[in-house]
Design an enzyme around this catalytic site. Structure first.
Site, short mmCIF file in Angstrom:
data_model
loop_
_atom_site.label_atom_id
_atom_site.label_comp_id
_atom_site.label_asym_id
_atom_site.label_seq_id
_atom_site.Cartn_x
_atom_site.Cartn_y
_atom_site.Cartn_z
N LYS A 13 47.77 -8.00 3.72
CA LYS A 13 47.58 -6.58 3.39
C LYS A 13 48.16 -6.25 2.01
O LYS A 13 47.50 -5.59 1.21
CB LYS A 13 48.26 -5.69 4.45
CG LYS A 13 47.75 -5.89 5.87
CD LYS A 13 48.37 -4.91 6.85
CE LYS A 13 49.86 -5.06 7.04
NZ LYS A 13 50.28 -6.30 7.74
N ARG A 87 51.67 2.10 12.27
CA ARG A 87 51.89 0.94 13.13
C ARG A 87 51.99 1.34 14.60
O ARG A 87 52.15 0.46 15.45
CB ARG A 87 53.19 0.23 12.73
CG ARG A 87 52.99 -0.96 11.76
CD ARG A 87 54.38 -1.46 11.44
NE ARG A 87 54.51 -2.82 11.03
CZ ARG A 87 54.59 -3.25 9.77
NH1 ARG A 87 54.41 -2.42 8.77
NH2 ARG A 87 54.81 -4.52 9.50
N ARG A 126 55.89 -18.50 3.10
CA ARG A 126 56.26 -17.50 2.09
C ARG A 126 57.78 -17.51 1.92
O ARG A 126 58.28 -17.48 0.80
CB ARG A 126 55.78 -16.11 2.55
CG ARG A 126 56.10 -14.99 1.59
CD ARG A 126 55.30 -13.73 1.91
NE ARG A 126 55.74 -13.06 3.12
CZ ARG A 126 55.12 -12.00 3.66
NH1 ARG A 126 54.04 -11.52 3.10
NH2 ARG A 126 55.58 -11.43 4.75
N ARG A 138 62.78 -12.78 2.04
CA ARG A 138 62.84 -11.71 3.04
C ARG A 138 63.55 -12.22 4.28
O ARG A 138 63.21 -13.28 4.80
CB ARG A 138 61.41 -11.27 3.41
CG ARG A 138 60.79 -10.31 2.43
CD ARG A 138 59.38 -9.96 2.81
NE ARG A 138 59.24 -9.41 4.16
CZ ARG A 138 58.18 -8.73 4.57
NH1 ARG A 138 57.18 -8.51 3.73
NH2 ARG A 138 58.10 -8.27 5.79
N ARG A 149 57.83 -9.96 15.26
CA ARG A 149 56.93 -9.07 14.52
C ARG A 149 55.51 -9.12 15.11
O ARG A 149 54.83 -8.11 15.22
CB ARG A 149 56.91 -9.44 13.03
CG ARG A 149 58.20 -9.02 12.33
CD ARG A 149 58.47 -9.82 11.08
NE ARG A 149 57.57 -9.50 9.98
CZ ARG A 149 57.42 -10.27 8.90
NH1 ARG A 149 58.07 -11.41 8.79
NH2 ARG A 149 56.60 -9.90 7.95
#
Ligand code: AMP
Length: 192
Positions: A13, A87, A126, A138, A149
């Site tokens: 996204k 969300r 990532r 992160r 998640r």
């Protein structure tokens, strides 16, 4: 034109939103980026949400709706891209009301479909790539947080697909291809 990019963590996204900002002058509203900025600057809200985010859970509707309300009051540009918001169903209702107050509407909801194994792989990579390049990693880009998640996504966010389907607003695209292919699919929805 105001659009939502909907999809699980790691669907791409943010990458696609950045392209739309560059090519169409749209404004990206990412609640994840706003929350991370609040943490970095050490605001009270940032401190409150830190642990929740690191575990991979959702922060409260009240907090994220407040962030979006603030942005919608001030930001100007060629339409908004909602990235990682809404969300939950409560957030979706709130967004509808906020846009209506502004005299605006939602033009498209683009669901980016990617299978779970690829999502976990992408997000874990990532994290590793950022670490290898000496960039900040992160805290939620690891396998354990990612599983949480994903679970949050299926429990709380996936119902939005039905919600927007019922409103006739959803378009689903394959998010698995190369970045350029996904860009093309999104352009197809926006121009179609
Ligand atoms: P993201 O960068 O969109 O993956 O978001 C990172 C984290 O920020 C999420 O795992 C949540 O903890 C929090 N977050 C971001 N957007 C929202 C939202 N709309 N509702 C609740 N929590 C959010």
């Amino acid at each position: 034109m105001n659009i939502i990019l909907l999809g699980p963590p790691g669907a791409g996204k943010g990458t696609q939103a950045a392209h739309l900002v560059e090519t169409r002058g749209m404004i990206q509203l990412s609640t994840g980026d706003m929350l991370r900025a609040a943490r970095t600057s050490g605001t009270e809200m940032g401190n409150i949400v830190a642990d929740v985010m690191d575990r991979g859970e959702l922060v409260t509707d009240e907090i994220v709706i407040g962030l979006i309300r603030e942005q919608l009051e001030t930001a100007e540009g060629n339409g908004f891209i909602f990235d990682g918001f809404p969300r939950t169903l409560a957030q979706a209702d709130a967004l509808g009301a906020l846009l209506e107050e502004k005299g605006e509407s939602l033009d498209a909801v683009i669901e980016m479909q990617v299978d779970d194994d690829t999502l976990v792989q992408r997000v874990v990579n990532r994290g590793k790539e950022a670490a290898a390049a000496g960039q900040p990693v992160r805290a939620d880009d690891n396998e354990e947080s990612m599983r949480t998640r994903l679970m949050e996504y299926y429990k709380k966010t996936a119902p939005l697909i039905g919600y927007y389907y019922a409103k006739g607003q959803i378009s689903s695209i394959d998010g698995l291809g190369a970045i350029e292919e996904v860009q093309g699919a999104i352009a197809g929805v926006l121009e179609g």
